[in-house]
Design an enzyme around this catalytic site. Structure first.
Site, PDB file in Angstrom:
ATOM      1  N   SER A 189      13.728  47.943 -35.700  1.00  0.00           N
ATOM      2  CA  SER A 189      12.674  48.225 -36.672  1.00  0.00           C
ATOM      3  C   SER A 189      11.514  48.915 -35.968  1.00  0.00           C
ATOM      4  O   SER A 189      11.169  48.558 -34.836  1.00  0.00           O
ATOM      5  CB  SER A 189      12.170  46.929 -37.305  1.00  0.00           C
ATOM      6  OG  SER A 189      13.200  46.246 -37.972  1.00  0.00           O
ATOM      7  N   THR A 234      10.176  46.302 -40.251  1.00  0.00           N
ATOM      8  CA  THR A 234       9.123  47.164 -40.790  1.00  0.00           C
ATOM      9  C   THR A 234       8.818  46.795 -42.231  1.00  0.00           C
ATOM     10  O   THR A 234       7.669  46.925 -42.683  1.00  0.00           O
ATOM     11  CB  THR A 234       9.548  48.636 -40.694  1.00  0.00           C
ATOM     12  OG1 THR A 234      10.034  48.902 -39.379  1.00  0.00           O
ATOM     13  CG2 THR A 234       8.384  49.563 -41.000  1.00  0.00           C
ATOM     14  N   ALA A 235       9.830  46.342 -42.956  1.00  0.00           N
ATOM     15  CA  ALA A 235       9.610  45.912 -44.335  1.00  0.00           C
ATOM     16  C   ALA A 235       8.578  44.787 -44.383  1.00  0.00           C
ATOM     17  O   ALA A 235       7.682  44.778 -45.244  1.00  0.00           O
ATOM     18  CB  ALA A 235      10.928  45.448 -44.955  1.00  0.00           C
ATOM     19  N   HIS A 251      18.143  47.599 -46.866  1.00  0.00           N
ATOM     20  CA  HIS A 251      19.521  48.096 -46.924  1.00  0.00           C
ATOM     21  C   HIS A 251      19.967  48.258 -48.381  1.00  0.00           C
ATOM     22  O   HIS A 251      19.168  48.569 -49.254  1.00  0.00           O
ATOM     23  CB  HIS A 251      20.451  47.207 -46.113  1.00  0.00           C
ATOM     24  CG  HIS A 251      20.098  47.158 -44.641  1.00  0.00           C
ATOM     25  ND1 HIS A 251      19.707  48.275 -43.937  1.00  0.00           N
ATOM     26  CD2 HIS A 251      20.072  46.124 -43.768  1.00  0.00           C
ATOM     27  CE1 HIS A 251      19.471  47.935 -42.678  1.00  0.00           C
ATOM     28  NE2 HIS A 251      19.678  46.643 -42.553  1.00  0.00           N
TER      29      HIS A 251
END
Length: 260
Positions: A42, A94-95, A132
């Protein structure tokens, strides 16, 4: 991205490559101890491993106007999200960082990314953060979208949202770093040039998703920015990491360092 390395279509410059599969949270954790020489991680994990790894200028997953989404069983506002526990795919993703930029502090629980839709649909969690293919299949679980982080980021900054990145371990040395970067660049381009064959290979690792969903997902995240960040992609990387710094998300200042 890896398909071409299983063929004779790319000159590997004397190097051998072994494919190692792991979910993104596992890869983030492995990078903390420098386990792999080249790895996807990430972007939000890069500040934690920057002493050991440099960013490759290709291989990124970057969404323009779309990205990880927050889902629930009923419509919720951003204010509502601050009052709910949210199941997330990992605190180094990162989300997760992007959601912190929107919501601020919130209660969360880490759950493997592919289990989150069912965790919310079953009622074991009120809210879930999806990455995803879950971004495309959440309605199959009867869930509703509360927030699209890629859409928010585009409206906030005018930039695409860089999510996953490829990094290479610095101790390989200058010449090898350049070789590895060139080989992987060529492999990505080969995959783009032979999209059908590369997608068929990728479906072997698709966690049961059908070809149509896989094709749509690849179209979202494998594009010209995957081959090279370009000025826009690098600006997006800088903006996201600087905002993370301002939030206090990283242990030290970030030095953004791409392999030449």
């Amino acid at each position: 991205m890896y398909w071409a390395l299983t063929t004779d279509l790319v000159d590997t410059r004397g190097h051998s490559f072994e494919q190692v599969l792991g979910d993104i949270q596992t890869l983030n954790q492995w990078a903390r101890c420098g386990r792999l020489e080249v790895t996807a991680i990430s972007l939000a994990a890069y500040p934690f491993v920057q002493q050991d790894y440099a960013l490759l200028p290709h291989g990124a997953s970057i969404g323009s106007g779309y990205g990880p989404i927050v889902v629930a069983r009923e419509p919720l506002s951003t204010a509502d999200l601050r009052e709910r526990e949210i199941v997330v795919p990992g605190a180094m993703t990162t989300a997760f960082l992007a959601l912190r930029l929107v919501v601020g502090d919130f209660d969360y629980r880490e759950v493997p990314f592919d289990e989150i839709p069912d965790e919310v649909a079953s009622g074991r969690a009120d809210v879930g953060l999806l990455i995803h293919e879950g971004q495309l299949t959440f309605e199959d679980f009867g869930l509703t979208k509360a927030l699209d982080l890629g859409e928010w980021w585009l409206l906030e900054t005018g930039l695409p949202l860089p999510l996953g990145v490829n990094v290479v371990r610095r101790d390989l040395g200058g010449d090898v770093l350049g070789d590895v970067s060139a080989v992987l660049r060529d492999a990505i381009q080969c995959g783009l040039d032979h999209r059908a064959e590369a997608l068929e290979y990728a479906l072997e690792f698709g966690r049961g998703i059908d070809a149509a969903v896989a094709d749509r997902f690849v179209a979202m995240y494998v594009n010209e920015l995957t081959q090279d960040y370009g000025d826009e992609g690098r600006k997006a990387v800088t903006e996201l990491l600087r905002r993370g710094e301002a939030l206090g998300a990283f242990p030290e200042p970030v030095q953004i360092d791409f392999v030449a």
